[in-house]
Design an enzyme around this catalytic site. Structure first.
Site, short mmCIF file in Angstrom:
data_model
loop_
_atom_site.label_atom_id
_atom_site.label_comp_id
_atom_site.label_asym_id
_atom_site.label_seq_id
_atom_site.Cartn_x
_atom_site.Cartn_y
_atom_site.Cartn_z
N LYS A 70 0.86 -1.18 0.00
CA LYS A 70 0.00 0.00 0.00
C LYS A 70 0.90 1.23 0.00
CE LYS A 70 -3.85 2.07 2.64
NZ LYS A 70 -4.78 1.90 3.78
N SER A 145 -9.91 2.12 2.88
CA SER A 145 -9.00 2.87 2.05
C SER A 145 -8.00 2.00 1.30
CB SER A 145 -8.24 3.89 2.89
OG SER A 145 -7.38 3.22 3.81
N SER A 169 -10.17 -0.20 7.10
CA SER A 169 -9.59 -0.13 5.75
C SER A 169 -8.89 -1.39 5.26
CB SER A 169 -8.60 1.03 5.68
OG SER A 169 -9.32 2.23 5.58
#
Ligand code: GLN
Length: 481
Positions: A70, A145, A169
């Site tokens: 990420k 997210s 998330s």
């Protein structure tokens, strides 16, 4: 073996392919990089590496296996944008502990995944670099997210991806994309070098196809780190160590608050089926109550916005990150204003404004202090629940994935309500995971399992027992070959 078949392999199967020289480490990474490019329309990746990025760690189980990170985890000499224009050109001067740990394990980084700006969002649509798409239906969001990490694993563009969970998330996008994701106990994975959103909530974890793959990756990721002051002293452990134990000694608590009015019927049915499956496997099911969780969303948004307003004050155009080039001769205040006006997206600005307001004189007691009290009550509810249960179970999200642009920008509360079942866990700092438990039409449904502090091994073993009985986690989206 064909490329799609290899892409659908578990980490253990990939390990065997490598060990038996059926494929080389560079070929394996190349296969996933090529897939990441082939499926670039999903916007799962912000950047795909051109070359191998690993140092072999012979003997390590994860050696040479591909991973995607990420874009919130700093990697020395590489861009780390956090999905924001503010950090679009930011090159990290050091490695995050997470990146370092996977590097030390010999994993090959194939690229960086897309995300909501500063990890604020539940759909992936708040990325400054365009929304990711859900591989099960490209007109739907993958959740957020950690939108890119979940979409990438679902489309088999990487076997495992790192992610972070401040209020859901990891679990929510895992649920929307039909993959498995674990958010460990707060403090289990180091926050060093992970761009901060709300520091007392932020926690790194992993998304993969199965609980077993999550366990294998987490074993390299977790552990004490003296550079993170809230790091727990527990060393990393083999998170598969409790695998293959029968569920007959396990008591699963089902909080009635997780089946409230807003829950989609199909999601409720899939979760009820999962409960029956666990019963069949010998687990004892017990209805419980977590009375304070009804205040969780309100408390979560007060506290995380307050922390975000403080954390994000560092983006002032002076030290690093974006600074507008026009009006270079303007005064300092104008420069700050322009930097933050142009560098942040609308949702980030909204949260900074809310947070600053909550912390301002006269409102601190009314909002912040009360939210902290709610946080304590929620933690106590969970503590009480775990005196009679080993694991808690419920839906991960109130509905399956929603369509792109379905939740209007002028209705942020509708987006915040997506987190209703995930944020209580973050308020209490507990470990939790989401795993696929069937479908609603063509879209996957996620099941949430919540554990007591440091119960990751137990959680993963319970999830693994469930996954032995079905193949939801192995099914690929129709559009993915
Ligand atoms: N959707 C939640 C939010 O927008 C959770 C975000 C997260 O876990 N990083 O705050």
């Amino acid at each position: 073996m064909s490329a799609p078949n290899i892409a659908n392999c578990s980490l253990r199967e990939l390990r065997t392919l490598l060990d038996e020289n059926k494929i080389s480490a560079p070929e394996l990474a190349q296969l996933f990089r090529a897939r990441a490019k082939q499926y670039s329309h999903l916007n799962a990746f912000l950047r795909i590496n051109e070359n191998d990025d690993y140092h072999p760690a012979a003997g390590n189980f994860l050696d040479s296996l591909p991973i995607a990170h990420k874009d919130i985890f700093c990697a020395q000499g590489e861009k780390t944008t956090c999905g924001s224009k503010m950090l679009a050109e930011f090159v990290a001067p050091y490695d995050s502990t997470v990146v370092e740990n996977f590097r030390n394990a010999g994993m090959n980084t194939i690229g960086r995944t897309n995300m909501d700006e500063f990890a604020m969002g539940s759909s992936g649509e708040h990325s400054a670099f365009s929304a990711s798409r859900n591989p099960w239906d490209e007109n739907y969001v993958p959740g957020g997210s950690s939108s890119g990490s979940a979409a990438a694993v679902a489309a088999r563009l990487t076997p495992v991806a790192t992610a972070t969970d401040t209020g859901g998330s990891i679990r929510q996008p895992a649920a929307f994309c039909g993959v498995t994701g674990i958010k460990p106990t707060y403090g289990r994975v180091s926050r060093w070098g992970m761009v901060a959103f709300a520091s007392s909530f932020d926690q790194g974890g992993v998304i993969a196809k199965s609980a077993e793959d999550c366990a294998l990756a987490l074993s390299a990721m977790a552990g004490f780190d003296e550079r993170d002051s809230t790091s727990l002293p527990q060393p990393a452990e083999d998170f598969t160590r409790q695998f293959d134990q029968p569920l007959s000694n396990i008591v699963i608590g089902v909080p009635k608050e997780f089946f409230s009015d807003g829950l989609d019927n199909k999601v409720a049915s899939r979760v009820q089926e999962a409960i029956r499956q666990f019963e069949k496997q010998g687990a004892t099911i017990k209805e419980i109550s977590l009375a304070s969780v009804k205040h969780a969303i309100a408390a979560y948004y007060v506290l995380t916005c307050a922390e975000a307003s403080s954390n994000l004050s560092r983006y002032d155009g002076v030290r690093y990150g974006f600074r507008p080039t026009e009006n270079n001769d303007s005064d300092l205040t104008t420069m700050y204003e322009q930097t933050r006006t142009q560098g942040f997206g609308a949702e980030v600005k909204r949260r900074i404004l809310i947070g600053t307001y909550m912390l301002s004189y006269g409102y601190y007691d009314a909002y912040y202090r009360r939210a902290m009290k709610v946080r304590t009550l929620i933690a106590r509810d969970f503590e009480q629940a775990f005196t009679g249960c080993d694991v808690l179970l419920g839906p991960t999200t109130p509905s399956p994935a929603f369509a792109l642009n379905a939740i209007a920008d002028n209705d942020p509360v509708a987006m915040y309500l997506q987190d209703i079942y995930t944020v209580p866990v973050n308020l209490a700092g507990l470990p939790a995971l989401s795993l696929p438990c069937g479908f609603s039409g063509a879209l996957p449904v996620g099941l949430q399992l919540i554990g007591a502090p440091l119960a990751e091994s137990l959680l993963l073993s319970v999830a693994h027992e469930y996954q032995k009985q079905n193949d939801y986690h192995l099914q690929m989206p129709a559009g993915v070959q």
